[in-house]
Design an enzyme around this catalytic site. Sequence first.
Site, PDB file in Angstrom:
ATOM      1  N   PRO A  23       0.799  -1.127  -0.114  1.00  9.31           N
ATOM      2  CA  PRO A  23      -0.047  -0.007   0.062  1.00  9.31           C
ATOM      3  C   PRO A  23       0.829   1.083  -0.014  1.00  9.31           C
ATOM      4  O   PRO A  23       2.122   1.499   0.847  1.00  9.31           O
ATOM      5  CB  PRO A  23      -0.832   0.039   1.327  1.00  9.31           C
ATOM      6  CG  PRO A  23       0.146  -1.031   2.103  1.00  9.31           C
ATOM      7  CD  PRO A  23       0.865  -1.903   1.264  1.00  9.31           C
ATOM      8  N   MET A  24       0.544   2.152  -1.047  1.00  9.87           N
ATOM      9  CA  MET A  24       1.457   3.250  -1.086  1.00  9.87           C
ATOM     10  C   MET A  24       0.431   4.491  -1.194  1.00  9.87           C
ATOM     11  O   MET A  24      -0.237   4.823  -2.304  1.00  9.87           O
ATOM     12  CB  MET A  24       2.400   3.301  -2.264  1.00  9.87           C
ATOM     13  CG  MET A  24       3.413   2.126  -1.928  1.00  9.87           C
ATOM     14  SD  MET A  24       4.565   2.009  -3.344  1.00  9.87           S
ATOM     15  CE  MET A  24       3.648   0.957  -4.102  1.00  9.87           C
ATOM     16  N   GLN A  76      -6.594  -1.275   3.296  1.00 13.82           N
ATOM     17  CA  GLN A  76      -5.710  -0.802   4.593  1.00 13.82           C
ATOM     18  C   GLN A  76      -6.483   0.388   5.360  1.00 13.82           C
ATOM     19  O   GLN A  76      -6.483   1.466   4.654  1.00 13.82           O
ATOM     20  CB  GLN A  76      -4.231  -0.503   3.977  1.00 13.82           C
ATOM     21  CG  GLN A  76      -3.445  -0.459   5.638  1.00 13.82           C
ATOM     22  CD  GLN A  76      -1.853   0.091   5.048  1.00 13.82           C
ATOM     23  OE1 GLN A  76      -1.923   1.357   4.701  1.00 13.82           O
ATOM     24  NE2 GLN A  76      -0.967  -0.676   5.508  1.00 13.82           N
ATOM     25  N   CYS A 106       3.238   3.573   8.853  1.00 11.46           N
ATOM     26  CA  CYS A 106       3.250   5.093   8.305  1.00 11.46           C
ATOM     27  C   CYS A 106       3.834   6.201   9.022  1.00 11.46           C
ATOM     28  O   CYS A 106       3.037   6.268  10.084  1.00 11.46           O
ATOM     29  CB  CYS A 106       1.735   5.542   7.505  1.00 11.46           C
ATOM     30  SG  CYS A 106       2.005   6.877   6.565  1.00 11.46           S
ATOM     31  N   LYS A 145       0.234  -4.258   9.520  1.00 10.35           N
ATOM     32  CA  LYS A 145       1.510  -3.980   8.697  1.00 10.35           C
ATOM     33  C   LYS A 145       2.444  -2.856   9.562  1.00 10.35           C
ATOM     34  O   LYS A 145       1.827  -1.955  10.043  1.00 10.35           O
ATOM     35  CB  LYS A 145       1.365  -3.335   7.374  1.00 10.35           C
ATOM     36  CG  LYS A 145       2.858  -3.183   6.679  1.00 10.35           C
ATOM     37  CD  LYS A 145       2.607  -2.731   5.157  1.00 10.35           C
ATOM     38  CE  LYS A 145       3.617  -2.586   4.220  1.00 10.35           C
ATOM     39  NZ  LYS A 145       4.575  -1.561   4.851  1.00 10.35           N
ATOM     40  N   HIS A 177       7.795  -4.064   7.731  1.00 13.55           N
ATOM     41  CA  HIS A 177       8.791  -3.296   7.166  1.00 13.55           C
ATOM     42  C   HIS A 177       9.976  -3.354   7.992  1.00 13.55           C
ATOM     43  O   HIS A 177      10.060  -2.703   8.940  1.00 13.55           O
ATOM     44  CB  HIS A 177       8.134  -1.788   6.744  1.00 13.55           C
ATOM     45  CG  HIS A 177       9.098  -0.984   5.974  1.00 13.55           C
ATOM     46  ND1 HIS A 177       8.704  -0.263   5.403  1.00 13.55           N
ATOM     47  CD2 HIS A 177      10.468  -0.918   5.761  1.00 13.55           C
ATOM     48  CE1 HIS A 177       9.353   0.707   4.549  1.00 13.55           C
ATOM     49  NE2 HIS A 177      10.318  -0.003   4.978  1.00 13.55           N
ATOM     50  N   ASN A 217       8.732  -6.433   4.222  1.00  9.47           N
ATOM     51  CA  ASN A 217       8.633  -5.599   3.143  1.00  9.47           C
ATOM     52  C   ASN A 217       9.741  -4.351   3.454  1.00  9.47           C
ATOM     53  O   ASN A 217      10.554  -4.425   4.476  1.00  9.47           O
ATOM     54  CB  ASN A 217       7.410  -4.906   3.397  1.00  9.47           C
ATOM     55  CG  ASN A 217       7.314  -3.354   2.724  1.00  9.47           C
ATOM     56  OD1 ASN A 217       6.950  -2.400   3.436  1.00  9.47           O
ATOM     57  ND2 ASN A 217       7.533  -3.380   1.434  1.00  9.47           N
ATOM     58  N   GLY A 219      12.890  -2.250   0.818  1.00  6.68           N
ATOM     59  CA  GLY A 219      14.073  -2.224  -0.154  1.00  6.68           C
ATOM     60  C   GLY A 219      14.302  -3.346  -0.908  1.00  6.68           C
ATOM     61  O   GLY A 219      15.318  -3.770  -1.497  1.00  6.68           O
ATOM     62  N   GLY A 239       7.287  -2.626  -3.182  1.00  8.41           N
ATOM     63  CA  GLY A 239       6.592  -1.216  -3.052  1.00  8.41           C
ATOM     64  C   GLY A 239       6.891  -0.428  -4.340  1.00  8.41           C
ATOM     65  O   GLY A 239       6.338  -0.640  -5.367  1.00  8.41           O
TER      66      GLY A 239
END
Length: 339
Positions: A23-24, A76, A106, A145, A177, A217, A219, A239
């Site tokens: 999700p971005m 999300q 986030c 996440k 992440h 998640n 890199g 991502g």
Amino acid sequence: MSEKLEKANKINIEASRRFAVAPMIDWTDRHCRYFHRQLMQCGQLYTEMIVADAILHGDRERLLGFDAVEHPVVLQVGGSDSSKLAEAARIGESFGYDEINLNVGCPSDRVQSGTFGACLMKSPGVVEEAVRAMRSAVSVPVTVKCRIGVDEQEPEQVLPDFVARMREAGADALWIHARKAWLQGLSPKENRTVPPLDYELVYRMKAENPNFFIGINGGITGLEQAGAHLHKVDGVMLGRAAYQTPAVLGAVDHALFNAAARRIDYLQIRDTMMAYADHWLGRGARLSQITRHMIGLFSGQAGARRYRQILSTEATKPKAGPEVIADAFDAVDTGAETV
């Protein structure tokens, strides 16, 4: 839904977690997801993070609407109030989402001002309560996440406790992440690249929790790297690489889900996206809202620069129509490519 069908659907959802496009915010909207699904049939697609209050009080069709082709698709949500998150999850399920994911990673200023997202790494009890409430509200899976820690936290100390809490709360999966988030001093963009990656810590979390889904998640730049991670964890999220060079998604089904090798049919993608754009232009959308997600499709190929120029300039004009997509595709060799 029959018990047999429900069981089969659950198995499919669990299997699809092997790979996901992360999700971005400002990127993975419905137009992006529709485009990505033209390239990848297996694996999960995610919405941008949507705040629970927006779901409860906003324009739900605009916020939550999606095309059936996007399945399996995950909603999300962001927030810290367990009752609001539970209601947002219930609404998401009613819209047909296959899974609900809680954002605990986030680091944006907006998220910090609302005391959710990565801030919640400091309040694992709040996250635990939220997951329990969401699990009670829906029948679809609920996942989380997170980051490995924030600010001065020692990930080696806080992450094992966080993982245990999510498992005990009934989370169906935890995506980690593999970077800390610095809530002060780094921008959201810098938080995606500056804090060092600690893949080994995530691997240890999986080794210590063999019966709990843990995905990784951060890199990851391609499918070879993704495949290597899958020897140590259950799932991989891609991502920026998936967004900036979307052709990589064309190899996902074969490389990670053992589907038969196939070719990217660029002409089919062109025709499908032209029809899709025509539909949305008829509903008042602008062409650039759709084509902005397609700009990286031919990255590294002959003609890619001209393709990008056409989409970046012509698609932004007030009366731009689907023919702009055709013109852009004409700039490159659209012969089918084996993946």
